[in-house]
Scaffold this active site. Structure first.
Site, PDB file in Angstrom:
ATOM      1  N   THR A   1      -0.826  -7.756  -7.926  1.00 15.43           N
ATOM      2  CA  THR A   1      -0.448  -6.443  -8.458  1.00 15.43           C
ATOM      3  C   THR A   1       1.024  -6.121  -8.207  1.00 15.43           C
ATOM      4  O   THR A   1       1.726  -5.682  -9.101  1.00 15.43           O
ATOM      5  CB  THR A   1      -1.323  -5.331  -7.832  1.00 15.43           C
TER       6      THR A   1
ATOM      7  N   LEU B   1       4.933  -6.976  -5.968  1.00 15.01           N
ATOM      8  CA  LEU B   1       5.816  -7.775  -5.105  1.00 15.01           C
ATOM      9  C   LEU B   1       6.322  -6.833  -4.021  1.00 15.01           C
ATOM     10  O   LEU B   1       6.872  -5.775  -4.320  1.00 15.01           O
ATOM     11  CB  LEU B   1       6.976  -8.340  -5.923  1.00 15.01           C
ATOM     12  N   LYS B   2       6.118  -7.206  -2.747  1.00 16.50           N
ATOM     13  CA  LYS B   2       6.626  -6.429  -1.622  1.00 16.50           C
ATOM     14  C   LYS B   2       7.708  -7.253  -0.930  1.00 16.50           C
ATOM     15  O   LYS B   2       7.561  -8.474  -0.822  1.00 16.50           O
ATOM     16  CB  LYS B   2       5.507  -6.142  -0.604  1.00 16.50           C
TER      17      LYS B   2
ATOM     18  N   TYR C   1     -10.610 -24.479   6.161  1.00 18.48           N
ATOM     19  CA  TYR C   1     -10.949 -24.571   4.732  1.00 18.48           C
ATOM     20  C   TYR C   1     -11.239 -26.019   4.349  1.00 18.48           C
ATOM     21  O   TYR C   1     -10.634 -26.942   4.885  1.00 18.48           O
ATOM     22  CB  TYR C   1      -9.781 -24.041   3.890  1.00 18.48           C
TER      23      TYR C   1
ATOM     24  N   GLY D   1      -5.494 -19.210  -0.163  1.00 20.30           N
ATOM     25  CA  GLY D   1      -4.381 -18.356  -0.600  1.00 20.30           C
ATOM     26  C   GLY D   1      -3.322 -18.237   0.492  1.00 20.30           C
ATOM     27  O   GLY D   1      -3.651 -17.956   1.642  1.00 20.30           O
TER      28      GLY D   1
ATOM     29  N   ASP E   1      -1.203 -15.966   1.006  1.00 22.50           N
ATOM     30  CA  ASP E   1      -1.149 -14.625   1.600  1.00 22.50           C
ATOM     31  C   ASP E   1      -2.182 -14.482   2.711  1.00 22.50           C
ATOM     32  O   ASP E   1      -1.939 -13.852   3.743  1.00 22.50           O
ATOM     33  CB  ASP E   1      -1.318 -13.534   0.526  1.00 22.50           C
TER      34      ASP E   1
HETATM   35  N1  LIG Z   1       1.431   3.355  -3.979  1.00 25.70           N
HETATM   36  C1  LIG Z   1       0.644   2.428  -4.529  1.00 25.70           C
HETATM   37  N2  LIG Z   1       1.046   1.792  -5.609  1.00 25.70           N
HETATM   38  C2  LIG Z   1       0.267   0.876  -6.161  1.00 25.70           C
HETATM   39  N3  LIG Z   1      -0.909   0.486  -5.743  1.00 25.70           N
HETATM   40  C3  LIG Z   1      -1.375   1.090  -4.694  1.00 25.70           C
HETATM   41  C4  LIG Z   1      -0.623   2.074  -4.009  1.00 25.70           C
HETATM   42  N4  LIG Z   1      -1.323   2.440  -2.969  1.00 25.70           N
HETATM   43  C5  LIG Z   1      -2.427   1.742  -3.002  1.00 25.70           C
HETATM   44  N5  LIG Z   1      -2.505   0.938  -4.052  1.00 25.70           N
HETATM   45  C6  LIG Z   1      -3.615   0.044  -4.348  1.00 25.70           C
HETATM   46  O1  LIG Z   1      -3.296  -1.161  -3.727  1.00 25.70           O
HETATM   47  C7  LIG Z   1      -3.597  -2.266  -4.573  1.00 25.70           C
HETATM   48  C8  LIG Z   1      -2.438  -3.178  -4.542  1.00 25.70           C
HETATM   49  O2  LIG Z   1      -2.223  -3.518  -3.213  1.00 25.70           O
HETATM   50  P1  LIG Z   1      -1.289  -4.716  -2.894  1.00 25.70           P
HETATM   51  O3  LIG Z   1      -1.476  -5.015  -1.448  1.00 25.70           O
HETATM   52  O4  LIG Z   1       0.086  -4.479  -3.392  1.00 25.70           O
HETATM   53  O5  LIG Z   1      -2.005  -5.829  -3.793  1.00 25.70           O
HETATM   54  P2  LIG Z   1      -1.559  -7.308  -4.120  1.00 25.70           P
HETATM   55  O6  LIG Z   1      -1.061  -7.887  -2.818  1.00 25.70           O
HETATM   56  O7  LIG Z   1      -2.802  -7.941  -4.614  1.00 25.70           O
HETATM   57  O8  LIG Z   1      -0.481  -7.232  -5.149  1.00 25.70           O
HETATM   58  C9  LIG Z   1      -3.822  -1.733  -5.965  1.00 25.70           C
HETATM   59  O9  LIG Z   1      -5.043  -2.283  -6.423  1.00 25.70           O
HETATM   60  C10 LIG Z   1      -3.928  -0.239  -5.790  1.00 25.70           C
HETATM   61  O10 LIG Z   1      -5.262   0.179  -5.999  1.00 25.70           O
HETATM   62  C1  LIG Z   2      -7.940 -14.239  -2.906  1.00 29.94           C
HETATM   63  C2  LIG Z   2      -6.636 -13.900  -3.595  1.00 29.94           C
HETATM   64  C3  LIG Z   2      -6.871 -13.747  -5.090  1.00 29.94           C
HETATM   65  C4  LIG Z   2      -6.133 -12.551  -3.047  1.00 29.94           C
HETATM   66  O1  LIG Z   2      -5.039 -12.104  -3.826  1.00 29.94           O
HETATM   67  P1  LIG Z   2      -4.435 -10.621  -3.751  1.00 29.94           P
HETATM   68  O2  LIG Z   2      -5.546  -9.654  -3.707  1.00 29.94           O
HETATM   69  O3  LIG Z   2      -3.621 -10.556  -2.472  1.00 29.94           O
HETATM   70  O4  LIG Z   2      -3.547 -10.466  -4.931  1.00 29.94           O
HETATM   71  C5  LIG Z   2      -5.546 -14.989  -3.295  1.00 29.94           C
HETATM   72  O5  LIG Z   2      -5.419 -15.170  -1.918  1.00 29.94           O
HETATM   73  C6  LIG Z   2      -5.852 -16.320  -3.946  1.00 29.94           C
HETATM   74  O6  LIG Z   2      -5.606 -16.515  -5.108  1.00 29.94           O
HETATM   75  N1  LIG Z   2      -6.401 -17.288  -3.152  1.00 29.94           N
HETATM   76  C7  LIG Z   2      -6.652 -18.649  -3.578  1.00 29.94           C
HETATM   77  C8  LIG Z   2      -8.093 -19.022  -3.416  1.00 29.94           C
HETATM   78  C9  LIG Z   2      -8.617 -18.955  -2.001  1.00 29.94           C
HETATM   79  O7  LIG Z   2      -7.997 -18.339  -1.103  1.00 29.94           O
HETATM   80  O8  LIG Z   2      -9.683 -19.550  -1.750  1.00 29.94           O
HETATM   81  K   LIG Z   3      -1.680  -9.674  -0.925  1.00 25.80           K
END
Ligand SMILES: Nc1ncnc2c1ncn2[C@@H]1O[C@H](COP(=O)(O)OP(=O)(O)O)[C@@H](O)[C@H]1O
Ligand SMILES: CC(C)(COP(=O)(O)O)[C@@H](O)C(=O)NCCC(=O)O
Ligand SMILES: [K+]
Length: 259
Positions: free
Chosen positions: A11, A13-14, A96, A103, A105
């Site tokens: 969703t 980029l941090k 694993y 993943g 992350d």
């Molecule tokens: N300020 C915000 N902006 C966007 N998404 C947010 C916010 N606060 C909470 N969320 C929620 O967090 C999720 C995204 O979290 P994030 O950790 O950035 O996800 P990812 O690592 O998968 O990109 C979104 O699904 C949304 O529901």
């Molecule tokens: C499980 C995830 C989709 C989580 O992604 P996120 O919610 O952080 O965007 C990601 O870590 C991923 O694609 N993993 C690869 C498959 C696995 O961890 O088994």
């Molecule tokens: K993440």
């Protein structure tokens, strides 16, 4: 020696710029962009600081997004480096079946979680819940071995799946309540308790396997939404992925003078 840490999920980029690649380093700047808007980083927030000396990130968003992130870094000399999950790194071992398929992350957040725990007390098993686009529920034993983890849809994906698979579930977001009496509350509560229930299940698996009470940690952009509905005390740690990237960068810097 500045250090740019980047976490690219499905969703957002941090990113965080640190004074140096070491645990506990001072934060110089940070931000987050939705993936659709990441192309403005180079001319926006990243134009406001000098080129970082080192960069390390984790990315699960796919090749096309990775290419766009590299484009944003093109005007810098610094080499983009991305963590890949391995058999062992920074005190964690990987259970694993195919370690590199975990993943990145998840791997980095687990490394951050283990260091977070060891900085505060003796080694214990860890239950780590990461609430992003998807939800992961990781089990780590007291020796630092990742035993395995659950993958669930996040709130947004659950709602979209129900909306697209039915005729009668197009409603606004509701509240989390114990006995939902309308569709909105039913959906919101159902999703939240599905996640909380899965976490509780993994807590029991891990407690039984390890014989010691796990430390429960929560992280990820939507972690704050889950906290009030969890069935036992959790500590919300906002920056576990960045903490993990700092630990990895520090170790690699000490081992071979680079990340
Ligand atoms: N300020 C915000 N902006 C966007 N998404 C947010 C916010 N606060 C909470 N969320 C929620 O967090 C999720 C995204 O979290 P994030 O950790 O950035 O996800 P990812 O690592 O998968 O990109 C979104 O699904 C949304 O529901
Ligand atoms: C499980 C995830 C989709 C989580 O992604 P996120 O919610 O952080 O965007 C990601 O870590 C991923 O694609 N993993 C690869 C498959 C696995 O961890 O088994
Ligand atoms: K993440």
């Amino acid at each position: 020696m500045t250090f740019l840490a980047i976490d690219v999920g499905n969703t957002r980029l941090k990113w965080t710029l640190y004074e140096r690649p070491a645990a506990g380093a001072r934060v110089l700047a940070h931000g987050a962009e939705f993936l659709e808007q990441l192309d403005r980083l180079a001319e926006g927030p990243w134009a406001e600081f000098a080129e970082p000396t080192r960069m390390l990130g984790c990315i699960v968003a796919g090749q096309a997004v990775k290419h766009r992130v590299h484009e944003q870094m093109e005007r810098w000399e610094v080499e983009p480096r991305w963590v890949v999950a391995s058999d062992a790194e920074a005190g964690l071992t990987n259970g694993y079946d195919f370690p590199a398929r975990l993943g990145a992350d998840r791997w980095v957040a687990m490394i951050g979680a283990r260091h977070h725990m060891l900085a505060r007390g003796p080694a214990r098993p860890i239950l780590l819940v990461m609430v992003g686009t998807a939800v992961t529920v990781e089990a780590i034993d007291a020796s630092g071995r990742f035993l395995g983890g659950l993958i669930l849809p996040g709130h947004g994906i659950m709602l979209r799946a129900l909306e697209s698979g039915t005729a009668g579930l197009h409603v606004p977001t509701g509240e989390v309540v114990e006995f939902p009496t309308n569709t909105s509350d039913g959906l919101t509560s159902g999703g939240t308790y599905a996640i909380a229930g899965a976490c509780e299940r993994m807590f029991r698996h891990l407690f039984l396997r390890s014989g010691a009470e796990p430390l429960c940690l929560m992280t990820g952009g939507a972690g704050w939404k889950m906290m009030p509905s969890m069935m036992r005390p959790y500590e919300l740690v906002e920056n576990l992925i960045f903490d993990g990237l700092l630990v990895i960068a520090q170790e690699r810097e000490a081992l071979h003078g680079g990340v």
